[in-house]
Scaffold this active site. Structure first.
Site, PDB file in Angstrom:
ATOM      1  N   GLU A  54       0.798  -1.229   0.000  1.00 15.31           N
ATOM      2  CA  GLU A  54       0.000   0.000   0.000  1.00 15.31           C
ATOM      3  C   GLU A  54       0.828   1.274   0.000  1.00 15.31           C
ATOM      4  O   GLU A  54       0.499   2.230  -0.709  1.00 15.31           O
ATOM      5  CB  GLU A  54      -0.974   0.011   1.182  1.00 15.31           C
ATOM      6  N   HIS A  95     -10.455  -4.376  10.508  1.00 15.01           N
ATOM      7  CA  HIS A  95     -11.115  -4.242   9.202  1.00 15.01           C
ATOM      8  C   HIS A  95     -12.491  -3.604   9.325  1.00 15.01           C
ATOM      9  O   HIS A  95     -13.342  -3.800   8.459  1.00 15.01           O
ATOM     10  CB  HIS A  95     -11.266  -5.613   8.532  1.00 15.01           C
TER      11      HIS A  95
END
Ligand SMILES: Cc1ncc(C[n+]2csc(CCOP(=O)(O)OP(=O)(O)O)c2C)c(N)n1
Ligand SMILES: Cc1ncc(C[n+]2csc(CCOP(=O)(O)OP(=O)(O)O)c2C)c(N)n1
Ligand SMILES: [Mg+2]
Ligand SMILES: [Mg+2]
Lengths: 324, 327, 324, 327
Positions: free
Chosen positions: B60, B129
């Site tokens: 990322e 998450h």
């Protein structure tokens, strides 16, 4: 050849993992279990073989695909299944679910839902072992995809310069979700990345217990003797979708079938029979009791209570004082 | 007008903008054959090819940074983060690089970059998450922050984001993807940033909410109406820029404010709104503004615990009554 | 042998950098200049040689030690010095100072005060060039220390799988602040890390213009022809402290002296004379005008105005609409 | 009592705690021969060796994560970040790992980990090396947050941090290192977390400030006193846990609140304090609480611009007068 007791443990754990996971799938499909559940079916040889070398004092740090490691490192199926179902009797009191399951009492520093997130943590446990000179070894499990995260690089470099007692076990199952390794990873064999840290890197057939065993044994001895880390890449395959219901447009049915033919459990079974280490009856007994254990775990989990909502804010901080 | 899901609204705007402007492209994990884990890029690679709908490695910081570089060099990247929780592994590229580059280069750079992805509860994804992280990007200046709560807002705000010459953090919500609504067909349909949406007019109490909580606030308002309480519900839609005047004017009218969000309550953006309203409308306030948000613990996996951690419709109703001294 | 015009530019730029930096030191010491200023003295061959291959259209992303790259990529000493002094006439209107100086009009994507922070950005510029098929090349400069950051790993992998037109230039000056490379970096030659991405890695003497030139030429051709990235490690040395006033307990005076004997400017000077490419007078002229340019830059910066505090909030966002 | 600089107070506590407990060790960039860029570990390697005063590669996510792992495995690491701005490259390890591990493991882990380092303006370090980032760690639960403003607080809070069995973010300020003050010699001198310090008593207005701004607030209070305004100055010292009762009680007395910090004003921790005070003491408020913080731009290098971006003593005075309607 692997010693009989360890061979039994490996075969047992492969079966326990397989039965546990298939049970989890069926619970999921009948809406008894929810959330992100990443299954290890097809990759059991890695966890079972690697953990057969480890004691409860040794550390592992695992991944989002963590049931296999957790079980092989000594978890009961009861506690693990209860955690997957978010029950108060789960290893983490129902707070972690599948993706963060941990059992520190057995040296399991946790599944880790952040890809690459556990690699530095395993490295730190190895640092502690080295500083405490207690002979413990750490194992960091991670996937092929994770080997492209910065934490992989930083951790392997740290472990190498500090000569830490750690083994980096890359479970290369050829995909990170839908992305084939060739598309995301600049080398065919991830083990070549060991060269970037001046440490040994070795690729083995991750469905072959004995191949894993040999490579891990060498790495383990190296770690224990203070020579530092090793990178072991185990080529294997995930049989099921990345998640339950994954349409899997990224691979063919044939490819999956082909790999199912390479089932690590069947393969080791044949090997054990061939070697005459166990009789077919003995192995069937192991398989049967694994299945029974998984069934019991499901019942245990289903009949377990949810955590008390009043416990919501417990354990954010440890409330005691100095631990000394 | 067409009826679309929130996910499809996002999908279609990306397709339309890629058709319109060849500098626009998408990169992220699993955006190609899989079409993104939440389907927002489904089949786009078939039309635009895998150069413009580009799978990335799981890196990322690397590909967010690559988005910045590509934007500086004339492209208009849309970077998909599978979960906005993963901003944490790319935080330096977001907060030190994307946010600051234009300013510290003396204005000599434009960074037309959209970072989009979903966040929040709703799928049993637990602590790492399910977070709502938009507040961070409000605190450090240099990024625009959009949070659509309907398919139409998703479409209009996303088109604005893609056409904006600044880096935009675009927060979708996983539990909204399947929801349907009307979306204008106009290929130039945009919603300007910095314009709050009054979702429901009311006179007794102002409720400010974003993303999933707009719906919950509206549910609460329905219930409150049954008890004769008239709630005005406002969705700021963008936190940067922030349309404080709509909110403040509303509170001047109602005298009462409740802010509710899924971000943690402690030091969440609700505190900023409550503080600004207090500063700007103090003489009009009949009660202290209240804030609701996720409790001060990581989001637990167990659903009952998750519900206990996050504001429920009943909590919003209760807060509204509290500021009305009706409890 | 390097073509005469390019050789001149290299020699010029090495001198311009050196004079600029020594001027900055003296301004710092007389309190005319403040902040974090990281000097490039001793390492000039790398920036000057690498940038001699690049046009204004090619991109570079630089580091905290960024003056050399900035100047070699085409900055005027006036604008650069004014920026170091935080003046309105600086490249970034006085907002960036030494650590973030940038000149996008010359393809300089900026110094970057975050170690490793610029590597993904350079990679992204290369991605744009590839997608636009415009033949531009990117260069990412970074230090030995930076090669242990996660962004190094992620970027090299990205660039390799995407075959981007980029050259990664590692300036290995043997230290990251006080930490010797052997203590932080698990390999002696950082170039071996190229193997982890399946790309060429080469180590050259970073004080030798011709060695750098040869390696860079090959890498540049490779990038332009679509074959992808190269990692070039230039072994060099920072003569001065990491910051002005650095007590430098981590290295000996002898070591520094030894490296001063290997001055890249002197070395290239001898080479140019040996080859007969320039006369001594010509070179002296180059040296003299570099010095004059630096002196003028100091005057320019000193006499430049501070930015107007009323401009504080300008440029946080671009206020125009769609750029198309 | 000894007179020490803030840096020396930190240095000495680390040395004392390492002597007391062999599980305590330090790792970070340049902590060994250089003694840290700000001198906080100077010469410690001579006494404790380079195993326990350990230089790291420039790999913040790696060594912050290693700190977590080492803490789980029985050590008590002190991790030095050279600049707290670098938390951004290690954010996942801080916010998803260190902060959440104990909770999501069902309480079956202890993470005695201190992450310490300096932040803030004062050395012309510009946008990426001058930020004040403590608010982030207040928003995501699971980390304690300490911000000492004096040598004694630095000593007492750091010892508490090292002896705490939880991860602690310890924010020093670069411009405070050289300041001197009395520090108790008691090797067990600790300051409990969650106990604000009333730096100066007053009756007309409450000023809450941390780190560098405690001094600036006190300067402002001196000036205000000359004009007959009695300001109470409170340093919360820790943001997690936060001693709201001391602050709220003060505002109940004064009826006025100004919060000033170097963190960006927008969505900074001042908003949380202002909101909580408004919630808890609304009937006592004679004016809307005001917040001062860094402006909504990256910190510019130029000193005049930096001053314009950050709250000055005159701004604090002005804010105090504003809440007193004396302007
Ligand atoms: C930092 C981060 N990025 C992305 C994801 C989403 N994600 C979850 S699993 C996965 C694939 C991981 O691939 P690999 O490491 O090969 O492990 P595998 O799932 O194949 O076992 C991704 C991208 C994540 N959880 N964390
Ligand atoms: C992410 C990050 N970590 C640490 C620092 C502090 N720092 C500035 S320069 C430097 C050393 C860098 O070493 P190297 O990459 O070898 O470059 P050199 O300074 O030797 O040119 C460090 C640690 C930083 N600026 N950014
Ligand atoms: Mg994989
Ligand atoms: Mg270096």
């Amino acid at each position: 050849m692997i010693e009989k007791e360890r061979a039994r443990r490996i075969y047992q754990n492969m079966n326990r993992i397989r039965c546990f996971e298939m049970k989890a799938v069926s619970l999921f499909e009948s809406n008894k279990l929810r959330g992100s559940v990443h299954l290890y079916v097809g990759e059991e040889a890695v966890a079972a073989t690697v953990c057969s070398h480890l004691s409860d004092e040794d550390y592992i740090a695992s991944t989002h695909r963590g049931h296999g490691h957790c079980i092989a490192k000594g978890a009961t199926l009861d506690g693990a299944m209860a955690e997957l179902m978010g029950k108060a009797t789960g290893y983490c009191k129902g707070r972690s679910g599948s993706m963060h399951i941990a059992d520190l009492s057995k040296g399991n520093l946790g599944a880790n839902a952040i890809v690459g997130g556990g690699i530095p943590i395993a490295t730190g446990a190895a640092l502690a072992s080295k500083m405490q000179n207690n002979g413990r070894v750490s194992v960091s499990f991670f996937g092929d995809g994770a080997s492209n995260e910065g934490t992989f690089h930083e951790s392997l470099n740290l472990a190498a310069v500090w000569k830490l007692p750690i083994i980096f076990v890359c479970e290369n199952n050829l995909y990170g979700i839908s992305v084939p390794a060739w598309q995301s990873t600049s080398v065919k064999d991830i083990s070549v990345r060991g060269a970037a840290y001046g440490i040994p890197g070795v690729t083995v057939d991750g469905n072959d217990v004995e191949a894993i065993d040999e490579a891990f044994h060498t790495a383990y001895e190296r770690a224990r003797s203070g020579e530092g880390p090793t990178l072991i890449e185990c080529k294997t395959y995930r049989w099921l979708g990345h998640w339950t219901g994954d349409p899997q447009p990224y691979r063919t049915r044939e490819e999956v079938e082909e790999w199912k033919q390479k089932c690590p459990i069947k393969r080791y079974r044949s090997k054990l029979l061939e070697e005459g280490l166990f009789t077919a009856e003995e192995l069937e007994q192991i398989e049967k009791s694994a299945q029974e254990e998984a069934d019991r775990a499901a019942e245990f989990a289903l009949s377990s209570p949810d955590p008390d909502p009043a416990s919501l804010l417990d354990d954010v901080f440890y409330e005691g004082g100095d631990a000394q | 007008m067409s009826i679309k899901t929130y996910a499809m609204a996002i999908h279609d705007v990306m397709a339309e903008e890629m058709r319109r402007d060849k500098r626009v492209f998408i990169m992220g994990e699993d955006v190609e054959t899989l079409g993104g884990v939440f389907g927002c890029t489904r089949d786009l690679y078939k039309e635009f090819g895998t150069e413009r709908v580009r799978n990335t490695p799981i890196s990322e910081a690397g590909f967010v940074g690559a988005g910045i570089g590509a934007a500086c060099a004339g492209m208009r990247p849309i970077v998909e983060l599978m979960y906005m929780d993963f901003t944490f592994v790319a935080m330096d590229q977001l907060l030190n690089q994307a946010a600051k580059t234009r300013y510290i280069f003396g204005g000599n750079a434009r960074i037309p970059l959209v970072i989009r992805g979903q966040q929040g509860i709703g799928r049993g994804n637990a602590a790492t998450h399910s977070q709502s992280v938009e507040t961070f990007f409000m605190h450090i200046p240099g990024l625009k922050v959009a949070c659509p709560s309907t398919p139409a807002d998703a479409a209009g705000l996303l088109r604005t984001a893609i056409r904006d010459d600044n880096p935009v953090m675009f927060f979708e919500h996983k539990a909204l993807y399947a929801g349907k609504g009307e979306v204008p067909d106009d290929p130039d349909f945009t919603i300007p940033f910095g314009k709050a949406d009054v979702k429901r007019e009311g006179t007794d109490v102002t409720i400010v909410a974003n993303l999933l909580y707009v719906g919950r606030a509206l549910e609460a308002a329905d219930e409150l109406a049954k008890e004769g309480i008239s709630a005005e519900v406002i969705d700021p839609r963008t936190l940067v820029p922030l349309d404080m005047s709509t909110i403040t004017e509303s509170v001047k009218k109602t005298g009462r404010l409740v802010v509710v969000h899924e971000a943690h309550r402690n030091a969440g953006w609700g505190a900023e709104i409550a503080s600004q309203v207090t500063e700007e409308a103090f003489p009009y306030l009949d009660a202290a503004p209240l804030r609701l948000g996720t409790a001060a613990c990581p989001l637990p996996f167990n659903l009952e615990l998750e519900n206990a951690a996050t504001p429920q419709v009943a909590d919003i109703i209760k807060a509204a009554k509290t500021v009305l001294y009706r409890e």
